[in-house]
Design a protein around this motif. Structure first.
Motif, short mmCIF file in Angstrom:
data_model
loop_
_atom_site.label_atom_id
_atom_site.label_comp_id
_atom_site.label_asym_id
_atom_site.label_seq_id
_atom_site.Cartn_x
_atom_site.Cartn_y
_atom_site.Cartn_z
N ARG A 152 -55.04 -33.28 16.10
CA ARG A 152 -54.60 -33.77 14.81
C ARG A 152 -53.16 -34.26 14.92
NH1 ARG A 152 -58.45 -34.90 11.07
NH2 ARG A 152 -60.07 -33.30 11.12
N PRO A 153 -52.77 -35.22 14.08
CA PRO A 153 -51.38 -35.67 14.11
C PRO A 153 -50.49 -34.67 13.40
CG PRO A 153 -52.57 -36.80 12.37
CD PRO A 153 -53.57 -35.96 13.10
N PRO A 154 -49.19 -34.70 13.67
CA PRO A 154 -48.27 -33.90 12.85
C PRO A 154 -48.25 -34.43 11.42
CG PRO A 154 -47.06 -35.35 14.32
CD PRO A 154 -48.50 -35.48 14.71
N ARG A 155 -47.77 -33.59 10.51
CA ARG A 155 -47.71 -33.98 9.11
C ARG A 155 -46.84 -35.22 8.92
NH1 ARG A 155 -46.57 -29.32 7.49
NH2 ARG A 155 -44.30 -29.50 7.20
N ARG A 156 -45.81 -35.34 9.72
CA ARG A 156 -45.00 -36.55 9.78
C ARG A 156 -44.54 -36.73 11.21
NH1 ARG A 156 -40.20 -34.91 11.02
NH2 ARG A 156 -39.25 -33.03 10.12
N ALA A 157 -44.20 -37.93 11.56
CA ALA A 157 -43.71 -38.18 12.92
C ALA A 157 -42.41 -37.43 13.15
CB ALA A 157 -43.50 -39.68 13.13
N GLY A 158 -42.18 -37.04 14.38
CA GLY A 158 -40.96 -36.33 14.69
C GLY A 158 -39.76 -37.26 14.76
N ARG A 159 -38.58 -36.67 14.74
CA ARG A 159 -37.36 -37.44 14.97
C ARG A 159 -37.20 -37.74 16.45
NH1 ARG A 159 -36.39 -33.32 11.35
NH2 ARG A 159 -36.02 -34.01 9.20
N THR A 160 -37.77 -36.86 17.27
CA THR A 160 -37.84 -37.09 18.72
C THR A 160 -39.30 -36.95 19.13
OG1 THR A 160 -35.65 -36.08 19.00
CG2 THR A 160 -36.99 -36.38 20.98
N ASN A 161 -39.81 -37.94 19.86
CA ASN A 161 -41.22 -37.95 20.24
C ASN A 161 -41.34 -38.29 21.72
OD1 ASN A 161 -42.63 -37.74 17.45
ND2 ASN A 161 -41.13 -39.37 17.17
N TRP A 162 -41.65 -37.29 22.51
CA TRP A 162 -41.89 -37.46 23.94
C TRP A 162 -43.33 -37.10 24.26
CZ3 TRP A 162 -37.48 -35.34 27.59
CH2 TRP A 162 -36.35 -36.15 27.46
N LEU A 163 -43.69 -37.36 25.50
CA LEU A 163 -44.98 -36.94 26.03
C LEU A 163 -44.74 -36.15 27.31
CD1 LEU A 163 -46.94 -40.30 25.70
CD2 LEU A 163 -47.12 -38.32 24.19
N GLN A 164 -45.51 -35.12 27.49
CA GLN A 164 -45.58 -34.46 28.79
C GLN A 164 -46.85 -34.96 29.46
OE1 GLN A 164 -46.25 -30.05 30.68
NE2 GLN A 164 -45.09 -30.22 28.81
N HIS A 165 -46.69 -35.64 30.58
CA HIS A 165 -47.86 -36.23 31.25
C HIS A 165 -47.81 -35.89 32.73
CE1 HIS A 165 -45.18 -39.78 32.29
NE2 HIS A 165 -44.59 -39.34 31.19
N PHE A 166 -48.96 -35.72 33.32
CA PHE A 166 -48.99 -35.15 34.67
C PHE A 166 -50.26 -35.53 35.40
CE2 PHE A 166 -50.54 -32.29 31.46
CZ PHE A 166 -51.74 -31.79 31.96
N GLU A 249 -59.99 -32.25 44.23
CA GLU A 249 -60.12 -32.62 42.82
C GLU A 249 -58.82 -33.27 42.36
OE1 GLU A 249 -61.65 -29.47 40.15
OE2 GLU A 249 -61.80 -28.23 41.96
N VAL A 250 -58.91 -34.03 41.28
CA VAL A 250 -57.74 -34.63 40.65
C VAL A 250 -57.74 -34.23 39.18
CG1 VAL A 250 -56.53 -36.77 40.07
CG2 VAL A 250 -57.79 -36.59 42.23
N GLU A 251 -56.59 -33.81 38.67
CA GLU A 251 -56.45 -33.43 37.26
C GLU A 251 -55.34 -34.26 36.62
OE1 GLU A 251 -58.00 -28.84 37.40
OE2 GLU A 251 -55.90 -29.21 36.98
N ASN A 252 -55.58 -34.66 35.38
CA ASN A 252 -54.61 -35.45 34.63
C ASN A 252 -54.48 -34.87 33.23
OD1 ASN A 252 -54.46 -38.02 36.48
ND2 ASN A 252 -56.64 -37.59 36.21
N GLY A 253 -53.36 -35.14 32.58
CA GLY A 253 -53.21 -34.68 31.20
C GLY A 253 -52.03 -35.32 30.51
N VAL A 254 -52.10 -35.32 29.17
CA VAL A 254 -51.03 -35.81 28.32
C VAL A 254 -50.88 -34.85 27.15
CG1 VAL A 254 -50.15 -37.72 26.94
CG2 VAL A 254 -51.62 -38.20 28.90
#
Length: 419
Positions: A152-166, A249-254
């Motif tokens: 689900r999305p946050p109630r409102r967008a953050g003031r800072t918005n990053w992604l952890q991706h790997f 194996e290969v694993e990915n995520g965001v």
């Protein structure tokens, strides 16, 4: 026995919308707490099986997960350029859990609970304050309570918005290459993004088999070739000969990293779990420990005849600290390697890990924050306060409602990624 149903209407006490990690942990907790006589439904178009993700987290050896673990370590390394630090985690341990035993345990619990399974997506969830009506695949369910673990999305967008991706490679070696007695928690000897943080880590299962992963905290994703190049570079930095390795194996995520607020209780009888319910720590991506903690709280409440509403995943003050830390990292006032290196260098490892897990006291948090660089953290604190005040005084300038976070795949972890 669980049963697949195609009926018009079913009445249940508890409906789990989503059968991934969060839902599976709730089912297992209900079984562990001996909850019986509860009419349960699981609504998910997919029955989860096999190794589709890996969680890594810290906890105490008596947390009930030991029989399911793939590996655990009492020591970990944190590395920055020019220094490698070995941390003794006692009384905690760092542990790795693959998804197959979690799903198997949940399937067994589902059978014991006599749960109804609807193999379709929930098309609508309507809460009238006394019952919740769920429409899914031509069936209608009426539930006293709903636990919803869908993204689900946050109630409102953050003031800072990053992604952890790997991306991670499960590497099998033709001779002993890994130290199964010690994991690499964070290795910042990777090329750092202009705006963001990167690190590698190593989770060895045996001396010939390990998960080697590359992670970034940034605002955008890499290409497939970019992830592979970063992983190959980290493998080479570790001195691992590619000629002696096979990628099994290969694993990915965001994972979303945002100070935008998620809503854990969107209506009186609907409770959100997982990332959509705020279980992901905004500044780090930690999730699994919070999901496990909340699953136990839900089962304990139901066993006692109470409403299945867990405590917030993290204290409100931690959300504020996360917003400040994200702002400091995003504005360049604090470098990620320096920030984490100072925390681990100037505090007991056990305190840092409990802080990252959201279980420290205010006094411990003051002690931890006093070890960070004061000038950029004060600037970030003042900037965050100014932004909050502006949003109150000028409501039309508030961030718009948030977007649905990217799908979480691969190897969610409480210590880095999670569901």
């Amino acid at each position: 026995m669980w049963q697949r149903v195609r009926v018009t209407t079913v009445d249940v006490d508890l409906a789990l919308v989503g059968g991934g990690g969060a839902g599976s942990l709730v089912l297992a907790a209900l079984d562990r707490w001996g909850v019986r006589g509860l009419r349960v439904a699981v609504i998910d178009p997919v029955r989860r099986r096999g190794q589709d993700r890996t969680w890594a987290f810290w906890g105490r050896p008596d947390d009930g997960l030991d029989p399911l673990l793939a590996a655990s370590w009492s020591q970990v390394e944190v590395a920055v350029p020019g220094r490698r630090r070995v941390l003794d985690l006692a009384p905690l341990r760092y542990a790795m859990l693959r998804s197959a035993p979690v799903y198997d345990q949940a399937a067994t619990a589902e059978q014991r609970l006599g749960a109804v399974r609807v193999a379709a997506p929930a098309e609508a969830v309507e809460d009238d304050g006394s019952r919740v009506t769920i429409h899914a695949g031509g069936s209608t369910l009426r539930a006293s309570w709903v636990l919803d673990s869908r993204p689900r999305p946050p109630r409102r967008a953050g003031r800072t918005n990053w992604l952890q991706h790997f991306r991670g490679w499960w590497l099998e070696a033709d001779r002993p290459l890994f130290d199964p007695g010690r994991a690499v928690l964070m290795d910042f000897r990777t090329p750092q993004p202009v705006r963001g943080v990167s690190f590698g880590y190593v989770l060895p299962v045996t001396d010939r088999y390990a998960l080697v992963e590359y992670t970034e905290f940034t605002s955008g994703l890499l290409t497939d070739a970019g992830y592979d190049a970063a992983l190959a570079g980290y493998r080479d930095r570790l001195g691992l000969d590619p000629g002696r390795l096979r990628v099994r194996e290969v694993e990915n995520g965001v994972i979303p990293m945002t100070d935008g607020p998620f809503d854990p209780r969107p209506s009186p009888r609907v409770v959100r779990l997982g990332t959509g319910g705020g279980a992901t720590r905004p500044s780090t991506g930690f999730t699994f420990a919070a999901m496990h903690r909340q699953a136990g709280q839900i089962a304990e409440a139901l066993a006692a005849g109470r409403a299945p509403v867990p405590a917030p995943a993290y204290p409100r003050r931690h959300r504020w600290l996360d917003a400040v830390a994200l702002r400091a990292l995003d504005r360049g006032g604090v470098g990620g390697p320096d920030f984490f290196d100072r925390l681990f260098d100037r505090n007991p490892a056990e305190r840092v890990l409990r802080f990252l897990d959201g279980t420290t006291s205010p006094a411990e948090e003051v002690a931890l924050m006093s070890t960070t660089r004061p000038t950029p953290m004060v600037a970030a604190t003042l900037g965050d306060a100014a932004a909050r005040l502006r949003d109150r005084l000028v409501p039309w300038r508030r961030p718009a409602p948030g977007r649905v976070p990217p799908p979480v795949t691969g190897a969610p972890r409480s210590s880095h990624p999670a569901e």
